[in-house]
Design a protein around this motif. Structure first.
Motif, PDB file in Angstrom:
ATOM      1  N   SER A 237       0.842  -1.197   0.000  1.00 39.10           N
ATOM      2  CA  SER A 237       0.000   0.000   0.000  1.00 39.10           C
ATOM      3  C   SER A 237       0.876   1.245   0.000  1.00 39.10           C
ATOM      4  O   SER A 237       2.043   1.213   0.405  1.00 39.10           O
ATOM      5  N   THR A 238       0.301   2.363  -0.460  1.00 36.24           N
ATOM      6  CA  THR A 238       1.046   3.624  -0.555  1.00 36.24           C
ATOM      7  C   THR A 238       1.600   4.052   0.795  1.00 36.24           C
ATOM      8  O   THR A 238       2.748   4.480   0.909  1.00 36.24           O
ATOM      9  N   GLU A 239       0.770   3.889   1.851  1.00 38.59           N
ATOM     10  CA  GLU A 239       1.205   4.344   3.171  1.00 38.59           C
ATOM     11  C   GLU A 239       2.302   3.461   3.771  1.00 38.59           C
ATOM     12  O   GLU A 239       2.965   3.857   4.725  1.00 38.59           O
ATOM     13  N   LYS A 240       2.490   2.248   3.224  1.00 42.76           N
ATOM     14  CA  LYS A 240       3.529   1.351   3.727  1.00 42.76           C
ATOM     15  C   LYS A 240       4.841   1.464   2.947  1.00 42.76           C
ATOM     16  O   LYS A 240       5.848   0.869   3.331  1.00 42.76           O
TER      17      LYS A 240
END
Length: 254
Positions: A237-240
């Protein structure tokens, strides 16, 4: 009618023994309490004499760990099940979960006792094997084995052979070894919690828990993905992304 379960309690604290005895009498009539013991030597004598089906075993007692009880029996002699009782200790809980061994947190709640007895009633797998795994995971700084529970078996997998664990509805798919896989009856959240302090495992996506040792490459196309060394592609994911790149730069690959 449920079959009778012959049980003993092993705990150095008189109040703890009395409280658990009361819970058993009030909530689990199928459990026949045949003895209470205050230390490991008396527990060994009681087990040899009374042959209980189930032992409620305190994990922390003065001068002894409850795990030492297992040292007094050969593997083929362990024909009793153990439900460990313990005050909260994160490392201990992790070892229990990794090994698929049942435990009750103190102060023990009635509904948790009932659930533990229900699980015991449904057990069919070999007893001694899971205690071997528990001892190994307890005694090593980095746990070595993961017990994966399905609806019918418990499979023991070397943790360093796991590529990734993928969420699959109410189940999880553990991919390991030579592209083998097994569906676990546990949610991915369960594995995320027990691997939360493991240096090589990272939740890269809501559906994936990844062993960073097996990451082959990061693919920028189509929003980004991770290519594993076994050829599988898993999500990130983008946030990871930032955490992933930092972890990959710091990890000591084994």
């Amino acid at each position: 009618m449920k079959k009778s379960i012959r049980a003993i309690i092993v705990d150095d604290e008189p109040m703890a023994r009395q409280l658990l005895k009361g819970l058993i009498i009030e909530n689990t009539p199928e459990v026949q309490l045949v003895d209470t013991c205050e230390d490991i030597p008396s527990a060994v004598k009681s087990i040899n004499k009374l042959k209980p089906d189930l032992v409620f075993l305190d994990i922390e007692m003065p001068g002894h760990s409850g795990l030492e009880l297992l040292n007094f029996f050969n593997p083929d002699e362990i024909d009793f099940h153990i439900i460990f009782t313990t005050a909260y200790h994160q490392y201990a809980i992790q070892a229990f979960k990794l090994s698929a061994v049942d435990y009750l947190l103190k102060p023990i709640e009635a509904h948790e006792l009932i659930e533990a007895i229900d699980r015991y009633m449904g057990l069919e797998e070999k007893i001694a094997r899971k205690y071997d795994v528990l001892l190994s995971n307890f005694q090593n700084g980095n746990p070595k084995k993961l017990a994966v529970s399905t609806t019918s078996i418990i499979r023991y997998i070397d943790i360093d052979q796991i590529y990734y664990i993928q969420a699959d509805g109410a189940y999880s798919r553990v991919v390991y070894g030579n592209n083998e896989s097994i569906f676990s009856s546990k949610l991915l959240k369960y594995y995320d919690e027990i691997f939360s302090n493991h240096p090589h495992f990272m939740r890269t996506h809501k559906s994936y828990l990844v062993n960073l040792n097996y990451v082959h490459e990061y693919v920028r196309a189509d929003g980004g993905s991770i290519k594993m060394k076994n050829g599988d592609t898993v999500g990130i994911s983008t946030e990871k992304f930032s955490d992933f790149m930092r972890a990959m730069s710091e990890i000591k690959i084994t």
